[in-house]
Design an enzyme around this catalytic site. Structure first.
Site, PDB file in Angstrom:
ATOM      1  CD  GLU A 696      74.151  22.527  70.899  1.00  0.00           C
ATOM      2  OE1 GLU A 696      73.426  22.319  70.642  1.00  0.00           O
ATOM      3  OE2 GLU A 696      74.836  23.180  71.507  1.00  0.00           O
ATOM      4  CB  CYS A 767      70.544  16.373  76.254  1.00  0.00           C
ATOM      5  SG  CYS A 767      71.735  17.433  75.474  1.00  0.00           S
TER       6      CYS A 767
HETATM    7  C1  PEP Z   1      70.186  20.057  70.791  1.00  0.00           C
HETATM    8  O1  PEP Z   1      70.565  20.742  69.881  1.00  0.00           O
HETATM    9  O2  PEP Z   1      70.052  18.585  70.436  1.00  0.00           O
HETATM   10  C2  PEP Z   1      69.882  20.287  71.967  1.00  0.00           C
HETATM   11  C3  PEP Z   1      69.589  19.658  72.971  1.00  0.00           C
HETATM   12  O3  PEP Z   1      69.763  21.760  72.234  1.00  0.00           O
HETATM   13  P1  PEP Z   1      68.674  22.735  71.638  1.00  0.00           P
HETATM   14  O4  PEP Z   1      67.415  21.804  71.107  1.00  0.00           O
HETATM   15  O5  PEP Z   1      68.232  23.389  72.701  1.00  0.00           O
HETATM   16  O6  PEP Z   1      69.199  23.512  70.786  1.00  0.00           O
HETATM   17 MG    MG Z   2      71.086  22.738  70.536  1.00  0.00          MG
END
Ligand code: PEP
Ligand code: MG
Length: 837
Positions: A696, A767
């Site tokens: 990420e 995700c």
């Molecule tokens: C993302 O950053 O895409 C992720 C799934 O994590 P979060 O949205 O919880 O930061």
């Molecule tokens: Mg994230």
């Protein structure tokens, strides 16, 4: 003090630390609405004249006095905040109206302990109330003693250049064309207020010969600034230039919801009268039938007057606090569910609830003898009238948000239940429904809503579309006289409410509804079988969940597993950390809810902007670039160890997969692997759960090959990957439309991640929110992604999408997308290559 040609130096009327007005804990004084000046947090019990002059006003309750200095400046000396509520108790005024006072003469004495214990704050103000002629320059911002020089005041001259050079609190001006669709309505105004509040300077908007403080949402809406109109902005203070630039940017950037294609389906032309049919405007599409249920707003009985002012004030302020808490809870929930539209709407409500114009008017009505209920209602009515007279439909529709706040505060004042009693499947009819009504009705499972009034661009309409709830507005008062309980047809697409549908028509509607449901059911039924592309590539469609309840829903919807359990939901909104046993139980519950499917559990991702009350972390200058995600192991290793222990206690461990957030280098992964090893040995656990890494941040994507060598799998978090690749805050309302994970730069990082993982035979999932976007499904498959973790209601739809694709063709066409120049270009190409059904 010397009085030279309108210039005057005021001495300190009290002893104590000095504050700028912006730091005073009172919205009205801090906004500068009362005028320019300075504040002191007093340590002594007597207020002295800061200069010679005449007493032109003495407050009946003895807590404030106004002097006219010899240079004409009118100076309000106000002891403490909200001290009017003490009704004079503890104060002795030493001077009378009309008296001449000398510099340094005692003006009022007060019982320091008594007043301090009973008022909100002792912070006292010296404000120039005829500031149009004078300006103030603080001489010191340190602690002062009575009689020491405090504030320099000088007449405003027309020679601005000279003024500015001398003035430590610079004033700067700019102009800008408004980009917000429909002009400056509540949400952009709330955003502007939020921007302005990030600076010490005070800023104003000027339009059509009127000005409004950027601290007041109502004031700004009252300017009736239309789309594309040019407004002038002024900022005054030590950081004026930065404030001005920020405001200009906010004013010239349309909100995400405005730039994305979310225009309501419109059918503005009312059709010719048709027997038994009311025509309205479609605010949210859909077709529904059900019994008509009528909802009524609150009607206040006449106000007998003669109330105890202090009691009414307290009641109003308690009710406001109560509603504000409720809205904050809604906001926490919308943020957790990442519902941006809802968040923007209720943030605007919170800003309105704190609006100085509304609060001041209500307080004045109470002082004039109104009950808190009537005072609040009158204050709202007055502002609704202002909005409705502006001749701008969008702003007129925002009166609905004000009426929402009227209802909510009235309910709190009257102690009325907040829940409506509406049966599921009903079609709700009302004069007007408000955003909070709509959230509640949707949760109660109503089939549709229709209103006599309202507009298709109102916040209720936005919410109804978001909830998939058919909604018709502007049906006229005829709607309200209808017999409750009769079966009606709400054909929102056609703009019709059929009041007396024939049996044949009801059958036809039910048939059509059945077809729609069948399509969804077909997807749902097939959702329980694996999704394979036409050429035989299996793509797992898993779910993002936050609890075992979500997990059970995901399994029922056909999820092939949990692709992301965000464990931070277990840690936030509480006063103490969950202990190991509570954590184990929560994780086990998710594993149990998922049958024999795998569950990916992400270690806690707090820090940055998600703070835990019980876990003090250093204050961050740049929270999203600070100690968050796996970096927490650096400062709170025991927290992570505890979580790993809880995870190692779950069974069966071959279904429990651990995912690490915000990894930027291989050592972070190796360190956690070592800890996992050590803890498992210590606990006598032989099996090891799989350990994956979130991709990420760009660094992780670029290092995917090295990470994949050490990890069991990779999961791409496109939300943060977009934020860090595009250098755009993922929660920035003004940039939301551009934080698009289909940007070719991100596609390149995704391609690189898949290529790196393939070298070590590891699988890659997504995700982030991009996985739930059906337009992106072919691209992700084409780039090599083999697991999509989506929101539970979308599992059937995404599986259906996978089944219609050819992976080889996806790979060929996706490779071409990497060469495009923007997210928009990618989206256009996707629509062409793989049209949505
Ligand atoms: C993302 O950053 O895409 C992720 C799934 O994590 P979060 O949205 O919880 O930061
Ligand atoms: Mg994230």
């Amino acid at each position: 003090m010397p009085n030279n040609n309108k210039e005057l130096t005021l001495s300190a009327p009290l002893s104590g630390p000095v504050l700028t007005l912006a730091n005073v804990p009172d919205a009205v004084f801090a906004s500068g609405a009362m005028g320019d000046g300075i504040a002191i947090d007093p340590l002594n019990d007597t207020l002295y004249a800061p200069c010679a002059g005449e007493v032109i006003h003495v407050a009946r309750t003895g807590h404030a006095v106004t002097l006219r200095a010899d240079n004409g400046a009118e100076l309000l000396l106000h002891l403490g905040l909200d001290t009017v509520e003490l009704q004079g108790d503890g104060f002795s005024m030493l001077v009378k109206e009309g008296a001449r006072v000398s510099h340094g003469q005692p003006l009022l004495r007060y019982d320091l302990d008594k007043v301090a214990q009973r008022c909100k704050s002792l912070v006292s103000l010296l404000v120039i109330t005829n500031g149009e002629h004078f300006q103030a320059r603080p001489i010191t911002l340190k602690a002062v003693k009575v009689g020491e020089p405090l504030l320099h005041i000088l007449a405003k001259t027309s020679n601005r250049t000279q003024d500015q050079e001398q003035d430590v609190s610079l004033e700067v001006f700019g102009q800008v064309r408004i980009a917000h669709r429909g002009g400056l309505h509540a949400r952009p105004a709330a955003l502007i207020r939020q921007t302005a509040q990030g600076f010490k300077s005070r800023s104003h908007l000027h339009f059509g010969g009127k000005s409004a403080s950027c601290d007041s949402v109502m004031g700004m809406m009252g300017l009736a600034v239309t789309e594309h109109a040019e407004v002038h902005v002024s900022s005054r203070g030590s950081d004026a230039e930065a404030a001005l630039q920020a405001l200009l940017a906010t004013l010239s950037t349309a909100l995400a919801e405005e730039t994305q294609a979310v225009a309501p389906p419109t059918n503005p032309h009312r059709r010719a009268a048709e027997d038994g049919v009311l025509h309205g405007v479609c605010a949210a599409p859909g077709l529904a039938t059900g019994p008509l249920v009528r909802l009524k707003g609150i009607q206040l009985p006449p106000d007998p007057g003669g109330h105890d002012i202090e009691d009414q004030r307290r009641r109003l302020s308690n009710a406001l606090e109560h509603v504000s808490q409720e809205i904050r809870l809604t906001l926490d929930d919308t943020r957790a569910r990442r519902h941006r539209d809802e968040e923007a709407i209720f943030s605007a409500h919170l800003a309105l609830l704190e609006d100085p114009l509304l609060l001041d008017a209500a307080r004045v009505f109470i002082e004039q003898g109104s009950a808190a209920t009537h005072a609040w209602s009158r204050s709202i009515d007055a502002q609704c009238q202002v909005l409705q007279q502006l001749g701008n439909t969008l702003l007129a529709e925002r009166a609905n948000d004000l009426r929402d706040l009227r209802q909510r505060v009235l309910r709190a004042l009257l102690g009325e239940a907040w829940q409506f009693d509406v049966p599921p499947g009903a079609i709700v009819a009302a004069q007007e429904l408000t955003p909070s009504d709509l959230l509640q009705l949707s949760a109660q499972g109503v089939a549709g809503v229709c209103m006599a009034e309202g507009g298709a661009t109102s916040h209720v309409a936005i919410l109804a579309r978001g909830k998939g709830l058919p909604c018709l507005v502007a049906l006229g008062d005829d709607l309200l006289g209808r017999e409750p309980g009769t079966s009606v047809v709400l054909d929102a697409d056609g703009g019709r409410l059929e009041l007396a549908p024939s049996a044949e028509r009801l059958t036809q509607v039910r048939h059509e509804q059945a077809q729609r449901t069948a399509r969804r059911a077909e997807q749902h039924a097939l959702a329980h079988t694996p999704a394979q592309t036409r050429d035989g590539i299996t793509v797992d469609v898993a779910a993002n969940v936050a609890s075992s309840v979500d997990a059970a829903q995901a399994l029922a919807n056909g999820a092939d597993g949990v692709g992301l359990l965000r464990t931070e939901f277990l840690f936030v909104d509480r006063h103490t950390a969950p202990d190991q046993a509570e954590q184990r139980q929560a994780y086990q519950a998710v594993l149990d809810a998922m049958g024999d499917k795998p569950v990916i559990i992400r270690t806690i991702d707090v820090g940055g902007d998600k703070q835990l009350a019980y876990l003090p972390l250093p204050t961050e200058a740049n929270p999203v670039l600070g100690l968050r995600g796996i970096r927490l192991a650096q400062v709170q290793p025991q927290l992570l160890d505890q979580q790993l222990r809880a995870l190692l206690q779950t069974r069966p461990l071959n279904r429990c997969r651990i995912l690490l957030p915000m990894v930027t280098e291989v050592d972070e992964l190796l360190h956690i692997r070592q800890r996992l090893e050590a803890l498992a040995t210590e606990m006598g656990v032989n099996e090891r759960p799989q350990l994956g890494v979130m991709i990420e941040v760009p660094a992780a994507a670029l290092l995917a090959e090295q990470l994949a060598e050490q990890a069991d799998f990779l999961s791409i978090g496109t939300n943060d990957l977009s934020q860090y690749t595009l250098a755009m805050d993922r929660d920035h309302a003004g940039l939301a439309a551009r934080v698009d994970a289909l940007h070719p730069a991100l596609l390149r990082l995704i391609a690189q991640t898949c290529a790196g993982a393939a070298k070590h035979g590891r699988w890659v999932g997504v995700c982030g929110a991009l996985a739930s976007d059906p337009l992106a499904t072919p691209v992700l498959i084409g780039l090599g992604v083999r697991e999509l973790s989506v929101s539970p209601p979308q599992i059937g739809e995404i599986k259906d999408r996978v089944r219609h694709l050819d992976a080889v063709q996806c790979a060929r066409l996706s490779a071409e997308l990497l060469n495009l120049g923007s997210a928009d270009a990618v989206r256009r190409a996707c629509h062409q290559h793989w049209p949505l059904g």
